[in-house]
Structure formats: structure tokens, C-alpha cells
Design a protein around this motif. Structure first.
Motif, short mmCIF file in Angstrom:
data_model
loop_
_atom_site.label_atom_id
_atom_site.label_comp_id
_atom_site.label_asym_id
_atom_site.label_seq_id
_atom_site.Cartn_x
_atom_site.Cartn_y
_atom_site.Cartn_z
N ILE A 770 0.80 -1.25 0.03
CA ILE A 770 0.07 -0.18 0.09
C ILE A 770 0.81 1.28 0.06
N LEU A 771 0.31 2.16 -0.57
CA LEU A 771 1.06 3.70 -0.68
C LEU A 771 -0.02 4.51 -0.47
N ALA A 772 0.11 5.45 0.30
CA ALA A 772 -0.76 6.82 0.30
C ALA A 772 0.16 7.88 0.49
N ASN A 773 -0.22 8.89 -0.45
CA ASN A 773 0.93 10.19 -0.79
C ASN A 773 -0.09 11.49 -0.64
N TYR A 774 0.17 12.52 0.21
CA TYR A 774 -0.45 13.55 -0.03
C TYR A 774 0.80 14.67 -0.48
N THR A 775 0.42 15.21 -1.62
CA THR A 775 1.36 16.18 -2.05
C THR A 775 0.71 17.77 -2.10
N ILE A 776 1.44 18.78 -1.51
CA ILE A 776 0.92 19.97 -1.73
C ILE A 776 1.90 20.93 -2.36
N ASN A 777 1.60 21.58 -3.14
CA ASN A 777 2.64 22.45 -3.71
C ASN A 777 1.99 24.02 -3.81
N ILE A 786 -0.07 30.19 -6.01
CA ILE A 786 -1.02 29.26 -6.58
C ILE A 786 -0.54 28.04 -5.98
N ARG A 787 -1.89 27.21 -5.58
CA ARG A 787 -1.70 26.14 -4.66
C ARG A 787 -1.98 24.70 -5.50
N ASN A 788 -1.59 23.77 -5.07
CA ASN A 788 -2.15 22.80 -5.81
C ASN A 788 -1.94 21.50 -4.89
N GLU A 789 -3.10 20.76 -4.67
CA GLU A 789 -2.76 19.63 -3.68
C GLU A 789 -3.51 18.21 -4.28
N ARG A 790 -2.75 17.37 -3.92
CA ARG A 790 -3.15 15.85 -4.46
C ARG A 790 -3.13 14.60 -3.70
N TYR A 791 -3.94 13.98 -3.62
CA TYR A 791 -3.87 12.72 -2.86
C TYR A 791 -3.88 11.56 -3.68
N LYS A 792 -2.76 10.49 -3.50
CA LYS A 792 -2.60 9.58 -4.38
C LYS A 792 -2.53 8.14 -3.62
N PHE A 793 -3.21 7.39 -4.03
CA PHE A 793 -3.36 5.84 -3.47
C PHE A 793 -2.88 4.78 -4.20
N GLU A 794 -2.10 3.99 -3.87
CA GLU A 794 -1.54 3.02 -4.72
C GLU A 794 -2.02 1.55 -3.87
N LEU A 795 -2.41 0.48 -4.59
CA LEU A 795 -2.81 -0.73 -3.96
C LEU A 795 -2.49 -1.98 -4.70
N LYS A 796 -1.48 -2.84 -4.16
CA LYS A 796 -0.98 -3.89 -4.97
C LYS A 796 -1.47 -5.17 -4.33
N THR A 797 -2.42 -6.02 -4.97
CA THR A 797 -2.90 -7.29 -4.21
C THR A 797 -2.27 -8.43 -5.04
N ILE A 798 -1.59 -9.30 -4.13
CA ILE A 798 -0.87 -10.49 -4.76
C ILE A 798 -1.41 -11.51 -4.08
N PHE A 799 -2.11 -12.33 -4.97
CA PHE A 799 -2.80 -13.73 -4.62
C PHE A 799 -1.62 -14.75 -5.25
N ASN A 800 -1.25 -15.56 -3.92
CA ASN A 800 -0.41 -16.96 -4.43
C ASN A 800 -0.91 -18.03 -4.04
N ILE A 801 -1.55 -18.81 -4.96
CA ILE A 801 -2.16 -20.04 -4.56
C ILE A 801 -0.93 -21.14 -4.71
N ASN A 802 -0.56 -21.59 -4.06
CA ASN A 802 0.38 -22.82 -4.03
C ASN A 802 1.71 -22.49 -4.88
N LYS A 803 1.91 -21.38 -5.25
CA LYS A 803 3.08 -20.84 -6.23
C LYS A 803 2.61 -21.65 -7.52
N VAL A 804 1.49 -21.94 -7.97
CA VAL A 804 1.23 -22.40 -8.92
C VAL A 804 0.29 -21.37 -9.70
N PHE A 805 -0.54 -20.75 -8.88
CA PHE A 805 -1.46 -19.56 -9.37
C PHE A 805 -1.13 -18.44 -8.70
N ILE A 806 -0.48 -17.53 -9.55
CA ILE A 806 -0.04 -16.06 -9.05
C ILE A 806 -0.88 -14.91 -9.69
N ALA A 807 -1.66 -14.21 -8.91
CA ALA A 807 -2.35 -13.14 -9.77
C ALA A 807 -2.02 -11.86 -8.98
#
Lengths: 882, 264
Positions: A770-777, A786-807
Motif C-alpha cells: 500500500i502507498l498513500a501520498n499527499y502532496t501540496i505544492n 498558486i496552490r495545488n494539492e493531490r492525494y494518491k493511493f496505490e494498492l497492489k494485491t498479490i494472490f499466491n495459491i501454492n506458487k502455481v497460480f499467481i495473480a
């Protein structure tokens, strides 16, 4: 004394006959017991050794107990030799031949004392054996978990090796110089070609080689801070053909094909990597401009080539998303890597690569300039088509006639043709911009290293010649407004050439804890820029004099340099580099001699109780390149005219940096702080006249520019949920003096970022990153902020079933001006255990988002760009290894 | 007359005492631990094995055994300030006491835990190969002990079941031992018998006031916990650098005794 039971011969015969019937089921097992006593005092000897041998083979052994007794079981031997021994006594031997009829044997020993002195010395107490500690090797089998495919995937798992999002590799905290295969260099600094393509199944070990020096003369006495990775192949792959083939197809005409072929044998190593796809992997990314700058005192493998700067840049806009989400590509590439040993002293490495990338991109932008007298506002709608063709060859020959002399000859040839077409709608007007690039480059470097009494002499000679031709057409022209020329195109022809030659000679010494060197050298650089702009309508071409010109800059640069590196105490390193450069500079009708000192020094203190510290200071002075000094207007885009500075001056700046790390893992603390300050005494700035249809930029020199960068982060681990977390803060502050629409402005820009990231290590089927980022410029231009603000979210979900199926599901979300949008990609693979094939499915843009919005603001411009998303598609692929 | 008898008696007594006093031996080793690195490139410590007929005492990582600070060896530092090799010695060192008469093994082990266990039974397989170390002929033996495959070279000319660390039980003292890839490597430096030089005190290992003996089972638990901490350290560092890291590691890459794998 021995006591043996006397047995009647008759009884023996009957017994033997009886036993013979049980011969097959009965294993001959005998027991030998006895007592060992001191021959002189008749006291039992405790902990004496009794060993039973059959010839050379040790059958059984034991030590006597407190009463001197021993008990041995012997299985399946016809005869043994018993030896009784103890320190301070003479050993005794006894032979026993076993007979079937007897199971128990008693053998007592009497050992006589002797004064024994056994002393043998191989090394003195404080001496250590000599071991080469430059190489750390990781057995891949110890770290593999079947989910890795390429070398890059495997490297991410090894302790001490880090791979970032772009595939740049660091080992032990330092960027690596290259990747070798079985000790041989194939790709030089283009190592991504190997790390991203070579399949892991042919590898046995990955080595990190510290202190790497390709120069066998310098290696004898200098240490080096260069690190390389060396891939060692499995024994059965050392002289064979191997490779992998991957092919995939999807909806909407998506395709991918990837073939790796390797031939490795002791005389030649060959690797051919071919790829074609339209699924978001442009070839240019692997062959990207990666220049490795050697760290530390030993930088004698540095690259003397100088880059050319294009006059016009016409490429689409970029953002933080994965390129596959907003850029359509069609790519074909092939890279042939060869490494051949001609004899013990001559080695050749050659890399021939070709790629053809074409890109397509669509986006809309809105611009707002905050200027006097009135804010300017305009819109652009862009469609971009870019095509690049590149054919390059990298050759290096190393000749080592003896261990005291080394010669390398390196040559690079590049041919690049590119076309960029930009069709845009500017407010309501249709404008077509076309740029054709043609690059021809040649660079040759020769290095001779010769060992001398307490060091070495290094002589470098280099020659380079580069040409860049650009033809830039804009239709209709946007600069000449009169009614006759309204529908004519503007045609600009830009020719840039760069020729350089140089010679550097260094004396390098090292004694105990100090390394130092003296260098003297000479460089000659000749740059020309010819710009011609025409107004073409129908068949007539009229040259526009105010937009045309010819510039030549010639520099003669002698320099003297002194470098030193000294280990003051253990883990305290002091280094300094004093480079004095003179430039006899000649441009058109201007000439001047400049003195350009470039001193730098640093102190590094490691592993103290309070952490690790690093301080560094440098003073940088240089003359900017010719493209800053073109003193006629140049058409840079449909709305930008640019003028250079007429009188060249030196740029001067101070740079300070500080880095601190503290780690106490038992308390789950890892803390890092770094700060950098750059103060410019003289820097290139600009004077802008911004209008509704046209921007005129003039470069100027201005003092007082400042840059501050500060970073702090704290990393910990939350045991109950098995998650590592990091919180961090980054602040960047810059100040620059500019002139906008005739008003002096001090632009101040302040960006703060707060971020939180986490990675789970759960034992189950799912894991997250997971990554959450708040940037203010905030950008200030004296008038307003001039102001600018931004929120960013990143989520990486990894499924590993027996090392045979990887999603893997990757989601990135942005919240900008109360608007939320995201990109979603997925990759699912089926890797059957023990088979050499894999099936996969890749889906881009799962929820079929239509567009992505990004906002940017600097001190006086605010931009909002809406990118067209690559429409959702899926592709099914299969991979086969042989 | 009585005086002469007394003198004779005392001389004989003295003489017998001299003879019955057990002689001591001293072996000096170098110990290099390079776990997970595939080659013996870790820090090289000085170690000694003192022994007599009753017991042996192996001491390593002791301040006084190192003449100078561990110097001249590059410890590999990562950017995070942690290091792959931790070169550390302490005042008492790690001590391993093999009391063969009592079939017991007392150690002052990792974490300064005082561990008491029955002398570990190692199923050595003695091979035919021999080699000379110094002036002694050594024979090769192999065994699997607590997760590692060891090769040991023992000298039958020193007929006592001693060796470095916890390796013991062969028909001769072990002069050199290593596991696959020499990630643990004990190499021979010198052997003296009987010892004439000054020795550090050959006292059995005893826990100081306030500390108790723990069993091998408890020690196992402590080690597994320490290992988990080390894994977490790696994950914290990966988080800080914003990179991926390997999530499952085996104790074999960090500790000599691999307690998370059952010995067969």
C-alpha cells in the motif's frame, strides 16, 4: 594380556553346521569388550579410544568408561584390527579374526606410558588465512520460490540487492555498473537488456562482485567502489543452446512475441534478445540512456562522451501512470550480444541493437498563466504520433599483453531516425506540427594503463563526432499573421554538430590507507548550430532572416586535477577532488578565457553508536552549452520562440549535502534524514513575454537561485499483523529570479510530500502493498500564490495459491480537485510445477476508464491535462523454455 | 631412619601426583562464519580449544583472543547502515564446554544464554580419505547436524572425542571442519601438547549470579524468536527503500543451528 576362550574342535564343527542353516537370516554380529589399564600403575584408563578397523575402513569406535571398560558391536566383518590409544601412552593393536561360532570377544589392553609432545604449527595465533572477500554469491536455490521468471524477479529477492520501478539495480546500496555472465561482459551498462529478459532457470548462482575493476593493472593496487553482478550458469548450461519463447494474442489486435536465445561456451558467449509487442513495453525503455558514473576515487573507467542537445523537443506529455495505460505502442526490437575471447590476452565484446518504436497518444490540456496585465488562458487538444528507428553498435576490445599493461578500445556508432507528428487543436484552430530527427553519432575511446613502481599511469584518448538534423514544420504557421501568409507552413531546418577530442594522462598512487592521483589533460570541443526558418507556400520558399542564424563555439580546455582518498580511522573516510579547468572560449565574434575551478570534498563516518554520517561539499563552475547562446530567435513550437544569451558567462554554484542513518532493529527503528542545498551564484534564467498566441522566451543569466531538498523517513515493523510500514516527509524549496512580461519576479516554489507505505508478509494466500501520498505544492510569483494539492493511493494485491497460480492486481487512485479516478491492471499466471511452460493472462484497464486527469502547477503556470486512457484489453500468452 | 622414610614417602607421593596430573592440550583455530554467502568470506575470528582427559573448552569471539580489533577485513555495509557481517567480540566470548565424563555439554552461547544439554550425538560417517594438517595425519568424516552437512578432518593421533564448537564424538580431535560451501569454516592454526604457554583459565562454564542454565529446548525457542526479528529487520529496510523483499527465509541463512528444520 589376552584371554581367549578355548573351544573344543568337535563342538566347533557342530556349532558351525548349525549356524550354516541360519547363515542367510543371521547377520554376523559380534561384540568385543574389554578393559584398558595403565601398564605401570594398573589403574584403568578412562576415555581411552578403542577403534576397530577393517583394512582402511573404520568399522566402529568407542571410548572407555570410568572403569576402563569398552563395548563395541561389529557387524558383518570377518576380521578387524583393534587399536587402543590414549594421550601419553603407547598405542596397542590387536587383530581379531571372527568365527561364526563366537559372538562375544574379550580383548583387554595394557598401555605403557610415554612422554608425549605433539606440537605442530601451521599459522601463528593472530595470522589469518587469505580469503578473497570481494565476491558474495547467492545460491539461487536458497532463495527461489518458483514465482520468479526473469533475472530481475530473482534479484528483488536477494538480500543486499534492490531493484526500483524502472529496473535500475543497486547492490549493497550502490548502483551496479553492469551484469556479467560467467565473468564476461555482454551488454555493458545496458544491463537491463539482460535483467529484464534472461530466464532464471538457466542460472545457478548470482554473485555480487565488490571492488570490481575491469582494468587488471589498476586492480592490483587500487580498490574500487564499482559493483557488478555476475550470473553463473548451471553446470549443464555452460556449453549449450538455451532460451525461451513467449507468444501472446488478445482482443483488439493485441500481440506480443519474445524470444531469447543463448549460446554459451568457453570460447564465445552469445545472447540474442528479440521482442515485438503492442502491449505497453516500448523497446526504448531497455536501451534507455543509462550512464553509469563511477563512484569514489577509482573512476578511471569513466565515459568521456559528451551528449548533444536537440533544439526542438516534440514528444507527448507524460505522467506517473504506467505507460501502458495512456500510450499506445507498437515495438520491434532485437539485440545481439557477443563476447569472444580470441586468446588469453584479447577479448572482444559487441552489442548490436535495433529497435523500432511507434507511439500514439491523445490528451487535452488547459493552461493558465498568471501574468500581467491579464491572466492568459488557452486550451490544447493533442494527438501524438511518434516513430523512432534506432540502429546502434557498441564495440569494446580489451588487450592485456601482460599483467602490467592493459589497453582498451571502445567504439559506439548510433543511427537514429525519428518522426513526431502532433495534430492539435489550439483553442479552435487546427495546427499540425511535424518534427523529423536524424542523428548520426560516433564515439571512440582508447585507454592505456601501465603499472609503474608504486602505482600506475593511465592515458585516455577520445574522439567523438555527432550530428543531429531536425526538420520542423508547422502548418499553418503561427508567427506571421498577415493574410497572404496565413495558410503557409513554417519550415525550420536545424543542424547541430558536435566534435570533440581529448587526451588525459593520470599518475595514480596508493600507499596503505591513502590513494591519490595527479591528472593533466586537454580537450577540444567544437559545436555548431545552424538554424534556418522558411516560409513556404506553394512552391516558393522564403527564408525568414530574423529566425535564422549560424553559431559556432569552440572551446580549448586544458585542466589539472588532484584527487585524494584517505581512511583516517576505521570507517572514517575523507576524500577530495580538486579540478582546475581553463576554457579558451570562442563563439562567433566573442572570445574570452575562463578559469573554472571545480573542487569537492567529503567526509563519511560509518557505524558509530549514533549512526552513519556523510557530509559533502562541492563548488561547480562550467560554461553552458551552445544551445543557450543562439542569439537569433528559434521556433521551438507552434507557440514558442526562443532566444539565447548573446554573451557567454560561467555558471557558478555551491552544493552542500548531508545524510544520516540510524538503525536499531530490535526496537523496530530505522531512521533516515538527508538534506541538500544548492546555491547558484550565476545561473541561466529566463525572460518571458507571454501572450495569448505566442510565448517569447529569452535566456538570461541571473544570480541568486537557490534550491533546498530535505527528506526524513521512519520505518518500522508491526509484528501482530506482519507488516512493515514507513512514514516519510519530503520538502523541496526553490527560488529563482525571472522576468515575466517585463516584470521582475522572484519565483518561489514549495512542495511538501507526506507519505505512508506498507507491505504485508502474511503467510496465507493474499498479500498487499500500500502507498498513500499527499502532496501540496505552492508556487509564489510575487503577485499571487498558486496552490495545488493531490492525494494518491496505490494498492497492489498479490494472490499466491501454492506458487502455481499467481495473480497480481494493481490499482492506482488519484484525488485531484475533488475528482477521483483510478487505473486498474491485472496479471494472472499459471505456472505448473516442474514444467517448463507458463500460461498467463494480462488485463489492462479492468474497469474501462476513459480518461485520467493530472494537474500541475509551477510558480506562474497551472496546467490541467486529461489523458485518453488506452481502452480495456486482455491478452493471453504462453511462455516456453528450452 | 624415620626421616629418610618420610622423605622417600613424600618423593613417591610427589612423583605419583605428578604422573596422575592430567596434561592439557591447546588447539588454535580460525573461525569464519559467512551464512548465506556461499563462500568463507565472513569475518575471521581467533578461537581456541583447551582440553584434557576430562573435558574440553572451546572459546571464540573473545576480546582477549584478538590482539587488535578485527581490522583489515572489509565489513560489507549496506546503504541503510546495517551490515551483512557483524564483527563483534565480547569480554568472555562464546564458550562450549564438553564434559565427556558426565556426557554433558555446557555452553555460553548466542545471546549470552547459558545452555545445558546432553552431549549431542552426531552420526558421523568416517570416510577413507586422509590428508596432512601440519605434521598430523587427518581422516575425513561427514555428518548432518542440526540442519547442516558438515565435513570434519580429525586426527587419530590425538585420541579424544573433541572438536570446535559442538562438533565432537570422533575417534580423534577435529582439526578442521566446514559445512557445504564453507559458510561455517573452522581451520587449523596450531596444536600444543602438553601446553607450556600461558593459557586463559580452563574453568568449566558457569552462569554468573542472577543467570540460570536453560535447556536446549528453551534455547531453540529463543533462537527462533531472534531469527524472526532479523527477518523483520530486512522487511523494514525494504520498506524504507521502497523495494520488494523476500518474505520467507530459512534460519539456515542466519544461524548455524537450523532449529526450524527437523534433523533426520
Amino acid at each position: 594380556m589376552l584371554r581367549i576362550n578355548k573351544i573344543n574342535n568337535e563342538t566347533l564343527k557342530t556349532y558351525l553346521l548349525f549356524l550354516f542353516c541360519f547363515c542367510f537370516s543371521l547377520v554376523g554380529a559380534q561384540t568385543v569388550t574389554g578393559t584398558i589399564i595403565n601398564g605401570t600403575s594398573s589403574e584403568p584408563i578412562e576415555d581411552a579410544l578403542v577403534i576397530a578397523k577393517n583394512g582402511d575402513k573404520v568399522v566402529s569406535y568407542t571410548y572407555t568408561d570410568v572403569n576402563g571398560h569398552y563395548n563395541l558391536k561389529i557387524n558383518n566383518f570377518a576380521e578387524i584390527t583393534l587399536t587402543a590409544s590414549s594421550l601419553g601412552f603407547v598405542s596397542e593393536n590387536l587383530r581379531i579374526r571372527f568365527v561364526e561360532s563366537q559372538v562375544n570377544y574379550v580383548s583387554d589392553f595394557q598401555l605403557n606410558e610415554k612422554t608425549e609432545t605433539l606440537t605442530t604449527v601451521v599459522l601463528k595465533a593472530d595470522e589469518k588465512i587469505k580469503i578473497n572477500r570481494d565476491t558474495i554469491s547467492y545460491r539461487i536455490s536458497a532463495f527461489k520460490d518458483a514465482s520468479e521468471r526473469t533475472v530481475e524477479d530473482m534479484l528483488k529477492k536477494l538480500p543486499g540487492i534492490e531493484v526500483d520501478d524502472d529496473g535500475n539495480i543497486r547492490a549493497l546500496g550502490k548502483p551496479i555498473q553492469k551484469i556479467l555472465i560467467e565473468g564476461d561482459d555482454l551488454a555493458d551498462s545496458n544491463y537491463k537488456v539482460i535483467s529484464k529478459n534472461l530466464d532464471i532457470t538457466v542460472l545457478d548462482k548470482i554473485e555480487i562482485i565488490n571492488n570490481y575493476d575491469e582494468n587488471p593493472v589498476l586492480k592490483q593496487f587500487l580498490s574500487s567502489e564499482n559493483i557488478v553482478l555476475n550470473l553463473k550458469l548451471k553446470k549443464d548450461k555452460k556449453s549449450v543452446l538455451f532460451g525461451k519463447a513467449e507468444i501472446g494474442g488478445g482482443i483488439e489486435n493485441r500481440f506480443l512475441g519474445d524470444v531469447n536465445l543463448g549460446v554459451i561456451n568457453p570460447l564465445v558467449k552469445l545472447l540474442n534478445l528479440a521482442n515485438t509487442n503492442n502491449t505497453g513495453s516500448p523497446a526504448g525503455r531497455q536501451f534507455g540512456v543509462y550512464t553509469y558514473s563511477p563512484i569514489g576515487f577509482n573512476d578511471f573507467t569513466k565515459d568521456f562522451s559528451i551528449n548533444q542537445n536537440p533544439i526542438v523537443f516534440l514528444s507527448g506529455s507524460t505522467n506517473e501512470l504506467n505507460t501502458e495505460n495512456y500510450i499506445e505502442n507498437t515495438s520491434v526490437s532485437n539485440n545481439l550480444l557477443i563476447n569472444k575471447r580470441f586468446s588469453d590476452s584479447i577479448k572482444l565484446r559487441n552489442s548490436l541493437y535495433y529497435f523500432n518504436d511507434s507511439f500514439e497518444q491523445y490528451y487535452k490540456s488547459e493552461y493558465q498563466y498568471f501574468v500581467e496585465p491579464k491572466d492568459i488562458f488557452f486550451k490544447e487538444q493533442n494527438s501524438f504520433n511518434q516513430e523512432k528507428f534506432n540502429l546502434s553498435n557498441d564495440l569494446k576490445i580489451t588487450f592485456t599483453p601482460s599483467k602490467d599493461r592493459n589497453i582498451t578500445v571502445a567504439n559506439t556508432l548510433t543511427f537514429l531516425n525519428g518522426t513526431s507528428k502532433n495534430g492539435l487543436l489550439f483553442n479552435e484552430e487546427n495546427v499540425q506540427q511535424t518534427l523529423r530527427n536524424k542523428t548520426r553519432e560516433q564515439d571512440t575511446q582508447i585507454q592505456l594503463t601501465q603499472k609503474i613502481k608504486s602505482g600506475a599511469v593511465v592515458i585516455d584518448f577520445y574522439v567523438g563526432s555527432k550530428k543531429l538534423d531536425q526538420i520542423f514544420k508547422i502548418f499553418p504557421n503561427t508567427f506571421i499573421a498577415d493574410s497572404i501568409n496565413q495558410k503557409t507552413l513554417s519550415y525550420s531546418d536545424y543542424n547541430t554538430t558536435l566534435d570533440y577530442q581529448g587526451l588525459d594522462a593520470s599518475l595514480v598512487f596508493k600507499n596503505n590507507k591513502t590513494s591519490y592521483s595527479f591528472t593533466g589533460g586537454f580537450q577540444h570541443i567544437n559545436e555548431t548550430i545552424k538554424t534556418k526558418s522558411y516560409l513556404g507556400f506553394q512552391n516558393q520558399n522564403e527564408k525568414i532572416d530574423s529566425l535564422s542564424g549560424r553559431h559556432t563555439a569552440r572551446s580549448l580546455l586544458p585542466h589539472l586535477q588532484f584527487k585524494i582518498e584517505e581512511e583516517l580511522y576505521q570507517d572514517v573516510l575523507l576524500y577530495a577532488n580538486l579540478d582546475a579547468i581553463w576554457n579558451s572560449y570562442d563563439k562567433n565574434n566573442f572570445s574570452k578565457n575562463f578559469f573554472l575551478p571545480n573542487p569537492s570534498a567529503g567526509l563519511r563516518i560509518r557505524k558509530t553508536k549514533t549512526g552513519t554520517y556523510h557530509f559533502k561539499y562541492s563548488y561547480i563552475s562550467e560554461i553552458p552549452r551552445l544551445n543557450y547562446f543562439t542569439d537569433n530567435f528559434i521556433i521551438k513550437s507552434y507557440r514558442n520562440l526562443s532566444l539565447g544569451i548573446s554573451k557567454p558567462e560561467a555558471l557558478k554554484s555551491h552544493s552542500y549535502s548531508f545524510n544520516y542513518t540510524f538503525a536499531r532493529v530490535e526496537k523496530r527503528i530505522l531512521f533516515n534524514v538527508s538534506a541538500t542545498h544548492r546555491k547558484f551564484l550565476n545561473q541561466v534564467s529566463f525572460k518571458n513575454s507571454l501572450g495569448q498566441n505566442t510565448d517569447i522566451t529569452q535566456s538570461i543569466f541571473s544570480p541568486g537561485q537557490k534550491l533546498w531538498l530535505f527528506q526524513a523517513s521512519f520505518t518500522s515493523y508491526i509484528d501482530p499483523v506482519n507488516t512493515s510500514v514507513k512514514i516519510g516527509y519530503q520538502k523541496q524549496f526553490s527560488e529563482q529570479a525571472v522576468i515575466i512580461n517585463n516584470e521582475n519576479s522572484k519565483l518561489k516554489n514549495n512542495t511538501s510530500q507526506y507519505y505512508l507505505s506498507g507491505t504485508t508478509y502474511l503467510k496465507g494466500v493474499v498479500n498487499f502493498k500500500i502507498l498513500a501520498n499527499y502532496t501540496i505544492n505552492a508556487g509564489e510569483n510575487g503577485r499571487n500564490t498558486i496552490r495545488n494539492e493531490r492525494y494518491k493511493f496505490e494498492l497492489k494485491t498479490i494472490f499466491n495459491i501454492n506458487k502455481v497460480f499467481i495473480a497480481t492486481f494493481e490499482s492506482k487512485g488519484y484525488l485531484v480537485s475533488s475528482q477521483f479516478y483510478e487505473t486498474n491492471n491485472a496479471e494472472i499466471e499459471f505456472r505448473p510445477k516442474g514444467k517448463n511452460w507458463t500460461l498467463g493472462l494480462k488485463i489492462i484497464n479492468i474497469f474501462n476508464d476513459k480518461e485520467y486527469i493530472f494537474e500541475n502547477s509551477s510558480d506562474y503556470v497551472q496546467t490541467a491535462t486529461v489523458f485518453d486512457a488506452v481502452p480495456r484489453y486482455g491478452i493471453l500468452y504462453g511462455r516456453f523454455r528450452f | 631412619m624415620p626421616l629418610k622414610a618420610l622423605l622417600l614417602f613424600l618423593t613417591i607421593l610427589n612423583f605419583t601426583i605428578c604422573i596422575s596430573q592430567t596434561e592439557r592440550g591447546l588447539i588454535r583455530y580460525g573461525e569464519i562464519q559467512s551464512l548465506s554467502l556461499g563462500a568463507p568470506i565472513g569475518v575471521d575470528y581467533n578461537a581456541i580449544l583447551m582440553f584434557d582427559n576430562n573435558s574440553s573448552l572451546y572459546i571464540t569471539r573473545k576480546d582477549s583472543l584478538e590482539k587488535t580489533k578485527i581490522d583489515g577485513q572489509k565489513s560489507v555495509i549496506t546503504a541503510q547502515g546495517g551490515s551483512i557481517f557483524t564483527a563483534v567480540t565480547n569480554e568472555k566470548g562464546f564458550q562450549y564446554n564438553n564434559l565427556i565424563k558426565k556426557d554433558s555439554f555446557y555452553s555460553r552461547d548466542l545471546g549470552f544464554n547459558y545452555v545445558k544439554e546432553k552431549t549431542p550425538k552426531i552420526s558421523w560417517k568416517i570416510e577413507k580419505e586422509t590428508k596432512t594438517i601440519g605434521q598430523l595425519t587427518c581422516q575425513k568424516a561427514t555428518a548432518t547436524f542440526r540442519g547442516r552437512d558438515y565435513t570434519a578432518w580429525f586426527a587419530p593421533e590425538i585420541p579424544l572425542p573433541y572438536g570446535p564448537w559442538k562438533l565432537q564424538g570422533l575417534p580423534g580431535v577435529i582439526l578442521e571442519a566446514y559445512d557445504t560451501n564453507k559458510e561455517i569454516f573452522w581451520y587449523f592454526k596450531s596444536f600444543e601438547y602438553p601446553v607450556t604457554t600461558m593459557l586463559p583459565s580452563f574453568k568449566p562454564v558457569t552462569p554468573p549470579k542472577g543467570k540460570d542454565w536453560i535447556s536446549i529446548e528453551t534455547f531453540k525457542e529463543i533462537q527462533i524468536k531472534n531469527f524472526k526479528n532479523a527477518q523483520i529487520a530486512g522487511k523494514m529496510v525494504a520498506e524504507k527503500m521502497n523495494i520488494e523483499t523476500y518474505s520467507n527465509d530459512t534460519m539456515k541463512n542466519s544461524y548455524i543451528e537450523v532449529f526450524d528444520v527437523e534433523d533426520k
